[in-house]
Write an enzyme that holds these catalytic residues in place. Structure first.
Site, PDB file in Angstrom:
ATOM      1  N   ASP A  37      -0.585   7.046  -1.525  1.00 31.57           N
ATOM      2  CA  ASP A  37       0.923   7.523  -1.653  1.00 31.57           C
ATOM      3  C   ASP A  37       1.144   8.716  -1.726  1.00 31.57           C
ATOM      4  O   ASP A  37       0.408   9.725  -2.238  1.00 31.57           O
ATOM      5  CB  ASP A  37       1.487   7.024  -3.323  1.00 31.57           C
ATOM      6  N   ILE A  38       2.193   9.262  -1.020  1.00 30.85           N
ATOM      7  CA  ILE A  38       2.391  10.756  -0.702  1.00 30.85           C
ATOM      8  C   ILE A  38       3.184  11.341  -1.975  1.00 30.85           C
ATOM      9  O   ILE A  38       3.359  12.662  -2.232  1.00 30.85           O
ATOM     10  CB  ILE A  38       3.149  11.301   0.608  1.00 30.85           C
ATOM     11  N   HIS A 101       3.163  -4.172  -2.323  1.00 37.99           N
ATOM     12  CA  HIS A 101       2.278  -3.099  -2.428  1.00 37.99           C
ATOM     13  C   HIS A 101       1.850  -3.078  -4.048  1.00 37.99           C
ATOM     14  O   HIS A 101       2.425  -2.981  -4.791  1.00 37.99           O
ATOM     15  CB  HIS A 101       2.816  -1.922  -2.011  1.00 37.99           C
ATOM     16  N   HIS A 103      -0.120  -0.628  -6.685  1.00 33.60           N
ATOM     17  CA  HIS A 103      -0.333   0.719  -6.931  1.00 33.60           C
ATOM     18  C   HIS A 103      -1.826   0.617  -7.515  1.00 33.60           C
ATOM     19  O   HIS A 103      -1.930  -0.161  -8.701  1.00 33.60           O
ATOM     20  CB  HIS A 103       0.467   1.363  -7.798  1.00 33.60           C
TER      21      HIS A 103
END
Ligand SMILES: [Zn+2]
Length: 138
Positions: A37-38, A101, A103
């Protein structure tokens, strides 16, 4: 495969999987893909996604659902060790991108999964963590 808009993948994560959008890939299996994750809530914040475009996690077929969590189970302990965190938290919400998605986040205290903690990481940090995790997950 996913949703198309004027011949282009409309879904950013489908484009990541195709390589049309660059990502800090840390692991790839036959049906799943993991990248940084950016805007991590903590360093080492990984997004694990199925290659197949599905919006809601509970709409995955049984094999994909189990495969996703098996992949999380494989990566989680390695992530914990690599980032030297007390735990690895796991969260699924899906408000940001309508493509399943998970995390996976190294955490040391309560409430660190809070998405409001997300901050932009430097390219150097992302490169360094990606290199570490690529090696760890290989
Ligand atoms: Zn997608």
């Amino acid at each position: 495969m996913g949703l198309f808009l004027n011949g282009m993948q409309a879904c950013i994560f489908c484009r990541v999987i195709e390589g049309a959008v660059p990502s800090y890939k840390v692991w790839e299996g036959e049906s799943f893909y993991a990248f940084l994750d950016i805007n991590p809530v903590n360093p080492g914040h990984v997004l694990l996604i199925p290659k197949k475009h599905v919006d809601f996690v509970f709409d995955l077929d049984d094999d994909s659902y189990q495969g996703l969590f098996n992949a999380a189970k494989r990566l989680g302990p390695l992530l914990k060790k690599a980032m030297n965190s007390k735990r690895v938290g796991m969260a699924i919400e899906g408000f940001g991108v309508p493509h399943v998605h998970v995390h996976l986040v190294p955490v040391n205290h309560r409430n660190e999964l809070n998405p409001l903690r997300a901050r932009g990481a430097s390219q150097e940090e992302l490169k360094r963590v990606a290199a570490l995790l690529q090696k760890t997950f290989a």
